[in-house]
Design a protein around this motif. Structure first.
Motif, PDB file in Angstrom:
ATOM      1  N   LEU A  53       0.858  -1.188   0.000  1.00  0.00           N
ATOM      2  CA  LEU A  53       0.000   0.000   0.000  1.00  0.00           C
ATOM      3  C   LEU A  53       0.890   1.232   0.000  1.00  0.00           C
ATOM      4  CD1 LEU A  53      -2.492  -1.015   2.855  1.00  0.00           C
ATOM      5  CD2 LEU A  53      -3.037  -0.944   0.409  1.00  0.00           C
ATOM      6  N   ARG A  54       0.430   2.305  -0.631  1.00  0.00           N
ATOM      7  CA  ARG A  54       1.210   3.537  -0.631  1.00  0.00           C
ATOM      8  C   ARG A  54       0.290   4.728  -0.421  1.00  0.00           C
ATOM      9  NH1 ARG A  54       1.232   6.463  -5.387  1.00  0.00           N
ATOM     10  NH2 ARG A  54       3.325   7.233  -5.065  1.00  0.00           N
ATOM     11  N   LYS A  55       0.865   5.762   0.189  1.00  0.00           N
ATOM     12  CA  LYS A  55       0.117   7.006   0.330  1.00  0.00           C
ATOM     13  C   LYS A  55      -0.150   7.576  -1.063  1.00  0.00           C
ATOM     14  CE  LYS A  55       3.604   8.377   2.737  1.00  0.00           C
ATOM     15  NZ  LYS A  55       4.607   9.188   3.466  1.00  0.00           N
ATOM     16  N   PRO A  56      -1.316   8.149  -1.316  1.00  0.00           N
ATOM     17  CA  PRO A  56      -2.359   8.580  -0.375  1.00  0.00           C
ATOM     18  C   PRO A  56      -3.527   7.610  -0.189  1.00  0.00           C
ATOM     19  CG  PRO A  56      -2.770   9.562  -2.501  1.00  0.00           C
ATOM     20  CD  PRO A  56      -1.531   8.717  -2.666  1.00  0.00           C
ATOM     21  N   ASP A  57      -3.361   6.341  -0.487  1.00  0.00           N
ATOM     22  CA  ASP A  57      -4.436   5.375  -0.286  1.00  0.00           C
ATOM     23  C   ASP A  57      -4.876   5.403   1.184  1.00  0.00           C
ATOM     24  OD1 ASP A  57      -6.054   3.132   0.017  1.00  0.00           O
ATOM     25  OD2 ASP A  57      -4.823   1.866  -1.274  1.00  0.00           O
ATOM     26  N   PRO A  58      -6.142   5.668   1.472  1.00  0.00           N
ATOM     27  CA  PRO A  58      -6.622   5.714   2.867  1.00  0.00           C
ATOM     28  C   PRO A  58      -6.306   4.436   3.642  1.00  0.00           C
ATOM     29  CG  PRO A  58      -8.311   6.554   1.395  1.00  0.00           C
ATOM     30  CD  PRO A  58      -7.241   5.962   0.522  1.00  0.00           C
ATOM     31  N   LYS A  59      -6.207   3.314   2.935  1.00  0.00           N
ATOM     32  CA  LYS A  59      -5.968   2.044   3.611  1.00  0.00           C
ATOM     33  C   LYS A  59      -4.625   2.014   4.331  1.00  0.00           C
ATOM     34  CE  LYS A  59      -8.785  -0.694   0.394  1.00  0.00           C
ATOM     35  NZ  LYS A  59      -8.757  -1.756  -0.645  1.00  0.00           N
ATOM     36  N   ILE A  60      -3.637   2.767   3.825  1.00  0.00           N
ATOM     37  CA  ILE A  60      -2.324   2.723   4.469  1.00  0.00           C
ATOM     38  C   ILE A  60      -2.348   3.461   5.806  1.00  0.00           C
ATOM     39  CG2 ILE A  60      -1.298   4.803   3.426  1.00  0.00           C
ATOM     40  CD1 ILE A  60       1.313   3.184   3.140  1.00  0.00           C
ATOM     41  N   TYR A  61      -3.165   4.499   5.914  1.00  0.00           N
ATOM     42  CA  TYR A  61      -3.292   5.220   7.180  1.00  0.00           C
ATOM     43  C   TYR A  61      -4.067   4.375   8.188  1.00  0.00           C
ATOM     44  CZ  TYR A  61      -2.088   8.982   3.983  1.00  0.00           C
ATOM     45  OH  TYR A  61      -1.477   9.749   3.012  1.00  0.00           O
ATOM     46  N   GLN A  62      -5.083   3.685   7.692  1.00  0.00           N
ATOM     47  CA  GLN A  62      -5.853   2.793   8.563  1.00  0.00           C
ATOM     48  C   GLN A  62      -4.965   1.657   9.061  1.00  0.00           C
ATOM     49  OE1 GLN A  62      -8.892   1.902   5.694  1.00  0.00           O
ATOM     50  NE2 GLN A  62     -10.225   3.574   6.342  1.00  0.00           N
ATOM     51  N   TYR A  63      -4.128   1.139   8.162  1.00  0.00           N
ATOM     52  CA  TYR A  63      -3.185   0.090   8.527  1.00  0.00           C
ATOM     53  C   TYR A  63      -2.220   0.598   9.601  1.00  0.00           C
ATOM     54  CZ  TYR A  63       0.641  -3.298   8.095  1.00  0.00           C
ATOM     55  OH  TYR A  63       1.613  -4.232   8.367  1.00  0.00           O
ATOM     56  N   ALA A  64      -1.706   1.810   9.411  1.00  0.00           N
ATOM     57  CA  ALA A  64      -0.752   2.388  10.360  1.00  0.00           C
ATOM     58  C   ALA A  64      -1.383   2.553  11.742  1.00  0.00           C
ATOM     59  CB  ALA A  64      -0.251   3.734   9.845  1.00  0.00           C
ATOM     60  N   CYS A  65      -2.582   3.086  11.781  1.00  0.00           N
ATOM     61  CA  CYS A  65      -3.258   3.303  13.063  1.00  0.00           C
ATOM     62  C   CYS A  65      -3.543   1.984  13.771  1.00  0.00           C
ATOM     63  CB  CYS A  65      -4.552   4.085  12.862  1.00  0.00           C
ATOM     64  SG  CYS A  65      -4.294   5.819  12.406  1.00  0.00           S
ATOM     65  N   LYS A  66      -3.964   0.981  13.009  1.00  0.00           N
ATOM     66  CA  LYS A  66      -4.239  -0.334  13.601  1.00  0.00           C
ATOM     67  C   LYS A  66      -2.954  -0.952  14.136  1.00  0.00           C
ATOM     68  CE  LYS A  66      -6.362  -4.823  12.611  1.00  0.00           C
ATOM     69  NZ  LYS A  66      -7.043  -5.668  11.595  1.00  0.00           N
ATOM     70  N   THR A  67      -1.868  -0.807  13.381  1.00  0.00           N
ATOM     71  CA  THR A  67      -0.573  -1.358  13.795  1.00  0.00           C
ATOM     72  C   THR A  67      -0.082  -0.695  15.081  1.00  0.00           C
ATOM     73  OG1 THR A  67       0.040  -1.869  11.508  1.00  0.00           O
ATOM     74  CG2 THR A  67       1.832  -1.714  13.108  1.00  0.00           C
ATOM     75  N   ASP A  82       3.935  15.244   6.638  1.00  0.00           N
ATOM     76  CA  ASP A  82       4.303  14.839   5.284  1.00  0.00           C
ATOM     77  C   ASP A  82       4.582  16.110   4.489  1.00  0.00           C
ATOM     78  OD1 ASP A  82       4.068  13.707   2.461  1.00  0.00           O
ATOM     79  OD2 ASP A  82       3.552  11.917   3.604  1.00  0.00           O
ATOM     80  N   ASP A  83       5.290  15.947   3.378  1.00  0.00           N
ATOM     81  CA  ASP A  83       5.576  17.116   2.539  1.00  0.00           C
ATOM     82  C   ASP A  83       4.604  17.252   1.380  1.00  0.00           C
ATOM     83  OD1 ASP A  83       6.780  14.716   1.565  1.00  0.00           O
ATOM     84  OD2 ASP A  83       7.989  15.878   0.163  1.00  0.00           O
ATOM     85  N   ILE A  84       3.818  16.212   1.105  1.00  0.00           N
ATOM     86  CA  ILE A  84       2.954  16.207  -0.079  1.00  0.00           C
ATOM     87  C   ILE A  84       1.498  16.426   0.308  1.00  0.00           C
ATOM     88  CG2 ILE A  84       2.165  14.836  -2.043  1.00  0.00           C
ATOM     89  CD1 ILE A  84       4.872  13.420  -1.991  1.00  0.00           C
ATOM     90  N   GLY A  85       0.888  17.430  -0.308  1.00  0.00           N
ATOM     91  CA  GLY A  85      -0.465  17.835   0.034  1.00  0.00           C
ATOM     92  C   GLY A  85      -1.499  16.738  -0.065  1.00  0.00           C
ATOM     93  N   ILE A  86      -1.472  15.964  -1.153  1.00  0.00           N
ATOM     94  CA  ILE A  86      -2.488  14.928  -1.346  1.00  0.00           C
ATOM     95  C   ILE A  86      -2.389  13.840  -0.276  1.00  0.00           C
ATOM     96  CG2 ILE A  86      -1.104  13.519  -2.936  1.00  0.00           C
ATOM     97  CD1 ILE A  86      -3.696  12.957  -4.485  1.00  0.00           C
ATOM     98  N   ASN A  87      -1.174  13.572   0.206  1.00  0.00           N
ATOM     99  CA  ASN A  87      -1.005  12.596   1.282  1.00  0.00           C
ATOM    100  C   ASN A  87      -1.627  13.108   2.578  1.00  0.00           C
ATOM    101  OD1 ASN A  87       0.441  11.054  -0.523  1.00  0.00           O
ATOM    102  ND2 ASN A  87       2.444  11.532   0.342  1.00  0.00           N
ATOM    103  N   LEU A  88      -1.455  14.391   2.836  1.00  0.00           N
ATOM    104  CA  LEU A  88      -2.002  15.004   4.044  1.00  0.00           C
ATOM    105  C   LEU A  88      -3.516  15.090   3.991  1.00  0.00           C
ATOM    106  CD1 LEU A  88       0.709  17.769   4.289  1.00  0.00           C
ATOM    107  CD2 LEU A  88       0.342  15.985   5.991  1.00  0.00           C
ATOM    108  N   ARG A  89      -4.049  15.430   2.823  1.00  0.00           N
ATOM    109  CA  ARG A  89      -5.508  15.548   2.699  1.00  0.00           C
ATOM    110  C   ARG A  89      -6.191  14.208   2.944  1.00  0.00           C
ATOM    111  NH1 ARG A  89      -3.799  19.123  -1.376  1.00  0.00           N
ATOM    112  NH2 ARG A  89      -3.990  17.558  -3.037  1.00  0.00           N
ATOM    113  N   SER A  90      -5.591  13.148   2.427  1.00  0.00           N
ATOM    114  CA  SER A  90      -6.151  11.817   2.617  1.00  0.00           C
ATOM    115  C   SER A  90      -6.145  11.429   4.099  1.00  0.00           C
ATOM    116  CB  SER A  90      -5.355  10.792   1.806  1.00  0.00           C
ATOM    117  OG  SER A  90      -5.938   9.518   1.879  1.00  0.00           O
TER     118      SER A  90
END
Length: 250
Positions: free
Chosen positions: A177-191, A203-211
């Protein structure tokens, strides 16, 4: 909700930005500013760069496809559309572009060999406080195993130094999984064992932060050359002094 974790992107936050390498390559080869980044983004999730960060291709294959995709004439029209949307002058024609995938990527990743001193100090101070779980959430790739010199040029040492400070080091190449896929943030929080609202994400990239923000995470953008301002924002959210140097222990 109480903040329990601080999550850092690596490239462009903890270390130098690959974007700076892109701009340097464009200048060296007489390419229009941001032409390459527009072309990379335009490839979508099936692009060579995106596949590399999900661990789906190896470097040798990536270098070839990366160069071919960024050299394709269709990128000219995408770049013109980008200029028009940005309110900039659109040229009637753009010369043919030829990109060496390996040379470009090496130039990009050479920027990541340098630790950002302000962010690095902030991470050390957070670690010292013991008040927060510290995690890295990075879009990355497999470093060359048979060429230590090449791996070193791509920031291997900086990565090793950073890993010592993080409680969790979550890598796109390992989980697919890679940012900005919402699943990677969900994975991180669960982990980590938290809710999105309990995290600060840099993060430095806007789309990653918005997601990440859409999921409820507190976000801070680290703009190129703006790490000091980002640390100030992090201080406000954590209530800690993150810029004073750590006293030497005798």
């Amino acid at each position: 909700m109480t903040i329990k974790a601080v999550i850092f992107d690596i490239g462009g936050v903890c270390v130098g930005s690959p974007m700076a390498g892109i701009h340097r390559y464009e200048e060296q080869h007489g390419l229009p500013r941001n032409y390459i980044n527009v072309a990379i983004v335009q490839q979508g999730e099936h692009g060579a760069f995106q596949k590399l960060e999900r661990g789906e291709v190896k470097l040798v294959e990536f270098y070839r496809d990366f160069g071919l995709q960024l050299s394709h004439p269709s990128n000219k029209e995408h770049y013109k559309a980008y200029l028009a949307k940005s309110g900039k002058v659109v040229p009637t024609s753009i010369p043919d572009v030829s990109v060496d995938g390996k040379e470009l990527f090496t130039t990009m990743m050479s920027e990541t060999a340098r630790l950002d001193p302000d962010i690095f100090l902030a991470i050390q101070k957070l670690k010292e406080s013991g008040k927060f779980v510290l995690a890295a959430l990075t879009n990355n790739f497999d470093l060359p195993e048979d060429d230590l010199k090449e791996a070193e040029a791509m920031g291997a040492s900086a990565g090793i130094e950073l890993r010592k400070l993080f409680d969790f080091f979550i890598e796109s190449r390992l989980i697919g999984l890679r940012k900005p896929d919402p699943k990677i943030y969900q994975y991180a929080c669960k982990t980590i064992g938290i809710q999105p609202q309990e995290a600060i994400f840099l993060d430095d990239i806007g789309i990653n932060l918005r997601s990440a923000h859409k999921l409820g995470m507190n976000t801070i953008q680290v703009k190129m050359g703006g790490s000091k301002e980002a640390v100030k924002q992090l201080e406000a959210l954590t209530g800690l002094d993150l810029h004073s140097k750590i006293a030497s222990k005798i």
